[in-house]
Scaffold this motif. Sequence first.
Motif, PDB file in Angstrom:
ATOM      1  N   LEU A 169       0.896  -1.226   0.102  1.00  0.00           N
ATOM      2  CA  LEU A 169      -0.050   0.003  -0.134  1.00  0.00           C
ATOM      3  C   LEU A 169       0.866   1.189   0.000  1.00  0.00           C
ATOM      4  O   LEU A 169       0.336   2.143  -0.815  1.00  0.00           O
ATOM      5  N   ASN A 170       1.967   1.279   0.843  1.00  0.00           N
ATOM      6  CA  ASN A 170       2.907   2.440   0.674  1.00  0.00           C
ATOM      7  C   ASN A 170       3.486   2.588  -0.624  1.00  0.00           C
ATOM      8  O   ASN A 170       3.614   3.842  -0.954  1.00  0.00           O
ATOM      9  N   THR A 171       3.976   1.536  -1.256  1.00  0.00           N
ATOM     10  CA  THR A 171       4.456   1.527  -2.612  1.00  0.00           C
ATOM     11  C   THR A 171       3.406   2.157  -3.488  1.00  0.00           C
ATOM     12  O   THR A 171       3.923   3.230  -4.453  1.00  0.00           O
ATOM     13  N   ASP A 172       2.151   1.802  -3.519  1.00  0.00           N
ATOM     14  CA  ASP A 172       1.243   2.539  -4.168  1.00  0.00           C
ATOM     15  C   ASP A 172       0.787   3.749  -3.873  1.00  0.00           C
ATOM     16  O   ASP A 172       0.437   4.728  -4.829  1.00  0.00           O
ATOM     17  N   LEU A 173       0.782   4.160  -2.691  1.00  0.00           N
ATOM     18  CA  LEU A 173       0.554   5.485  -2.377  1.00  0.00           C
ATOM     19  C   LEU A 173       1.757   6.460  -2.604  1.00  0.00           C
ATOM     20  O   LEU A 173       1.446   7.598  -3.256  1.00  0.00           O
ATOM     21  N   ALA A 174       2.935   6.208  -2.721  1.00  0.00           N
ATOM     22  CA  ALA A 174       4.049   6.777  -3.327  1.00  0.00           C
ATOM     23  C   ALA A 174       3.880   6.935  -4.630  1.00  0.00           C
ATOM     24  O   ALA A 174       4.252   8.229  -5.312  1.00  0.00           O
ATOM     25  N   ALA A 175       3.567   6.084  -5.520  1.00  0.00           N
ATOM     26  CA  ALA A 175       3.511   6.163  -6.797  1.00  0.00           C
ATOM     27  C   ALA A 175       2.404   7.113  -7.243  1.00  0.00           C
ATOM     28  O   ALA A 175       2.476   7.605  -8.248  1.00  0.00           O
ATOM     29  N   THR A 176       1.301   6.866  -6.461  1.00  0.00           N
ATOM     30  CA  THR A 176       0.167   7.710  -6.758  1.00  0.00           C
ATOM     31  C   THR A 176       0.484   9.240  -6.500  1.00  0.00           C
ATOM     32  O   THR A 176      -0.052   9.995  -7.435  1.00  0.00           O
ATOM     33  N   PHE A 235      -5.369   4.344  -0.051  1.00  0.00           N
ATOM     34  CA  PHE A 235      -4.157   3.463   0.343  1.00  0.00           C
ATOM     35  C   PHE A 235      -3.715   4.036   1.794  1.00  0.00           C
ATOM     36  O   PHE A 235      -3.464   2.913   2.559  1.00  0.00           O
ATOM     37  N   ALA A 236      -3.435   5.344   2.242  1.00  0.00           N
ATOM     38  CA  ALA A 236      -3.089   5.628   3.369  1.00  0.00           C
ATOM     39  C   ALA A 236      -3.919   5.040   4.564  1.00  0.00           C
ATOM     40  O   ALA A 236      -3.400   4.747   5.658  1.00  0.00           O
ATOM     41  N   GLU A 237      -5.104   5.290   4.482  1.00  0.00           N
ATOM     42  CA  GLU A 237      -6.347   4.874   5.459  1.00  0.00           C
ATOM     43  C   GLU A 237      -6.089   3.413   5.825  1.00  0.00           C
ATOM     44  O   GLU A 237      -6.156   2.865   6.783  1.00  0.00           O
ATOM     45  N   ARG A 238      -6.018   2.488   4.717  1.00  0.00           N
ATOM     46  CA  ARG A 238      -5.991   1.377   4.682  1.00  0.00           C
ATOM     47  C   ARG A 238      -4.455   0.829   5.286  1.00  0.00           C
ATOM     48  O   ARG A 238      -4.779  -0.231   6.166  1.00  0.00           O
ATOM     49  N   TYR A 245      -9.418  -9.392   1.462  1.00  0.00           N
ATOM     50  CA  TYR A 245     -10.262  -9.282   0.460  1.00  0.00           C
ATOM     51  C   TYR A 245     -10.753  -7.531   0.308  1.00  0.00           C
ATOM     52  O   TYR A 245     -10.932  -6.962  -0.645  1.00  0.00           O
ATOM     53  N   THR A 246     -10.570  -7.022   1.606  1.00  0.00           N
ATOM     54  CA  THR A 246     -10.660  -5.539   1.609  1.00  0.00           C
ATOM     55  C   THR A 246      -9.671  -4.737   0.955  1.00  0.00           C
ATOM     56  O   THR A 246     -10.148  -3.768   0.221  1.00  0.00           O
ATOM     57  N   THR A 247      -8.602  -4.922   1.235  1.00  0.00           N
ATOM     58  CA  THR A 247      -7.260  -4.343   0.482  1.00  0.00           C
ATOM     59  C   THR A 247      -7.564  -4.800  -1.016  1.00  0.00           C
ATOM     60  O   THR A 247      -7.184  -3.771  -1.693  1.00  0.00           O
ATOM     61  N   SER A 248      -7.556  -5.629  -1.244  1.00  0.00           N
ATOM     62  CA  SER A 248      -7.937  -6.206  -2.746  1.00  0.00           C
ATOM     63  C   SER A 248      -8.902  -5.335  -3.225  1.00  0.00           C
ATOM     64  O   SER A 248      -8.769  -4.857  -4.396  1.00  0.00           O
ATOM     65  N   GLU A 249     -10.152  -5.156  -2.571  1.00  0.00           N
ATOM     66  CA  GLU A 249     -11.271  -4.203  -3.093  1.00  0.00           C
ATOM     67  C   GLU A 249     -10.611  -2.912  -3.289  1.00  0.00           C
ATOM     68  O   GLU A 249     -10.984  -2.190  -4.549  1.00  0.00           O
ATOM     69  N   ILE A 250     -10.103  -2.374  -2.481  1.00  0.00           N
ATOM     70  CA  ILE A 250      -9.674  -0.733  -2.444  1.00  0.00           C
ATOM     71  C   ILE A 250      -8.683  -0.929  -3.541  1.00  0.00           C
ATOM     72  O   ILE A 250      -8.782   0.065  -4.590  1.00  0.00           O
ATOM     73  N   LEU A 251      -7.803  -1.836  -4.064  1.00  0.00           N
ATOM     74  CA  LEU A 251      -6.857  -1.721  -5.041  1.00  0.00           C
ATOM     75  C   LEU A 251      -7.533  -1.956  -6.280  1.00  0.00           C
ATOM     76  O   LEU A 251      -7.260  -1.369  -7.145  1.00  0.00           O
ATOM     77  N   ARG A 252      -8.564  -2.805  -6.274  1.00  0.00           N
ATOM     78  CA  ARG A 252      -9.295  -3.180  -7.529  1.00  0.00           C
ATOM     79  C   ARG A 252     -10.254  -1.817  -8.025  1.00  0.00           C
ATOM     80  O   ARG A 252     -10.074  -1.573  -9.169  1.00  0.00           O
ATOM     81  N   ARG A 253     -10.546  -0.965  -7.061  1.00  0.00           N
ATOM     82  CA  ARG A 253     -11.205   0.114  -7.443  1.00  0.00           C
ATOM     83  C   ARG A 253     -10.478   1.268  -7.827  1.00  0.00           C
ATOM     84  O   ARG A 253     -10.647   1.924  -9.041  1.00  0.00           O
ATOM     85  N   ASN A 254      -9.253   1.289  -7.418  1.00  0.00           N
ATOM     86  CA  ASN A 254      -8.209   2.093  -7.935  1.00  0.00           C
ATOM     87  C   ASN A 254      -7.691   1.729  -9.277  1.00  0.00           C
ATOM     88  O   ASN A 254      -7.652   2.599  -9.993  1.00  0.00           O
ATOM     89  N   VAL A 255      -7.366   0.504  -9.435  1.00  0.00           N
ATOM     90  CA  VAL A 255      -6.839  -0.050 -10.751  1.00  0.00           C
ATOM     91  C   VAL A 255      -7.925   0.532 -11.963  1.00  0.00           C
ATOM     92  O   VAL A 255      -7.477   0.697 -12.926  1.00  0.00           O
ATOM     93  N   GLU A 256      -9.135   0.515 -11.583  1.00  0.00           N
ATOM     94  CA  GLU A 256     -10.094   0.534 -12.400  1.00  0.00           C
ATOM     95  C   GLU A 256     -10.038   2.310 -12.977  1.00  0.00           C
ATOM     96  O   GLU A 256     -10.118   2.302 -14.240  1.00  0.00           O
ATOM     97  N   VAL A 257      -9.723   2.864 -11.870  1.00  0.00           N
ATOM     98  CA  VAL A 257      -9.729   4.379 -12.137  1.00  0.00           C
ATOM     99  C   VAL A 257      -8.667   4.727 -13.074  1.00  0.00           C
ATOM    100  O   VAL A 257      -8.679   5.497 -14.000  1.00  0.00           O
ATOM    101  N   VAL A 258      -7.465   4.182 -12.603  1.00  0.00           N
ATOM    102  CA  VAL A 258      -6.183   4.380 -13.326  1.00  0.00           C
ATOM    103  C   VAL A 258      -6.194   4.005 -14.615  1.00  0.00           C
ATOM    104  O   VAL A 258      -5.751   4.686 -15.715  1.00  0.00           O
ATOM    105  N   GLU A 259      -6.901   2.621 -14.804  1.00  0.00           N
ATOM    106  CA  GLU A 259      -7.090   2.073 -16.126  1.00  0.00           C
ATOM    107  C   GLU A 259      -7.764   2.940 -17.232  1.00  0.00           C
ATOM    108  O   GLU A 259      -7.440   3.234 -18.264  1.00  0.00           O
ATOM    109  N   GLU A 260      -8.594   3.475 -16.530  1.00  0.00           N
ATOM    110  CA  GLU A 260      -9.778   4.436 -17.225  1.00  0.00           C
ATOM    111  C   GLU A 260      -8.815   5.681 -17.788  1.00  0.00           C
ATOM    112  O   GLU A 260      -9.079   6.225 -19.018  1.00  0.00           O
ATOM    113  N   HIS A 261      -8.291   6.217 -17.107  1.00  0.00           N
ATOM    114  CA  HIS A 261      -7.449   7.372 -17.231  1.00  0.00           C
ATOM    115  C   HIS A 261      -6.588   7.073 -18.303  1.00  0.00           C
ATOM    116  O   HIS A 261      -6.319   8.102 -19.215  1.00  0.00           O
ATOM    117  N   ALA A 262      -5.665   6.026 -18.255  1.00  0.00           N
ATOM    118  CA  ALA A 262      -4.891   5.590 -19.223  1.00  0.00           C
ATOM    119  C   ALA A 262      -5.630   5.342 -20.479  1.00  0.00           C
ATOM    120  O   ALA A 262      -4.911   6.032 -21.606  1.00  0.00           O
TER     121      ALA A 262
END
Length: 181
Positions: free
Chosen positions: A33-40, A80-83, A145-162
Amino acid sequence: MSTQKHVRQQAGTVEENALRLERGKAEQLVEALNTDLAATYVAYHQIKKHHWNVEGAEFRELHVYLGEVAADLEAGADAFAERAQALGGVPLAGGATLEANAPVSPEGEDVYDIRTSLENDLEMFGDIIESLRDHIALAENLGDYTTSEILRRNVEVVEEHAHHFEHYLEDDTLVTEGAVQ
């Protein structure tokens, strides 16, 4: 300014959590999560740079759109930070710390034409998508599964913007400088 100096939790540590996820698993997930937080946040600052500096025939539309992308990135970083905190960890903070821990690198301080800027954004988003997918698999494998869902929601948004960046970069958009046909 407060004179209180009591450290509640040191950066880089993971404590027991109320979610009953064992510490070893939580440590792996907080790191992801911290890696994804940093990248984001690196992506957020690059997008804001482009939002501030965009010029050209499609200025208004791109300025507004890039503002929306930045807001989406900020919301993802917050999730990511809150999780990470809920899992007993300490979310990364501070520009230098975030950049040092990000698996992506910003394009630098120079201002580029918008086509180059969006190409750089698309490349960075591709790297972030790959990281998010890896971390979704990690969370699933660890039974979180909660962290997985948080990451899934985010990847969907990032993919849409890409995908939208890809559309902006098509040959029939964004007037190029000095193009004679």
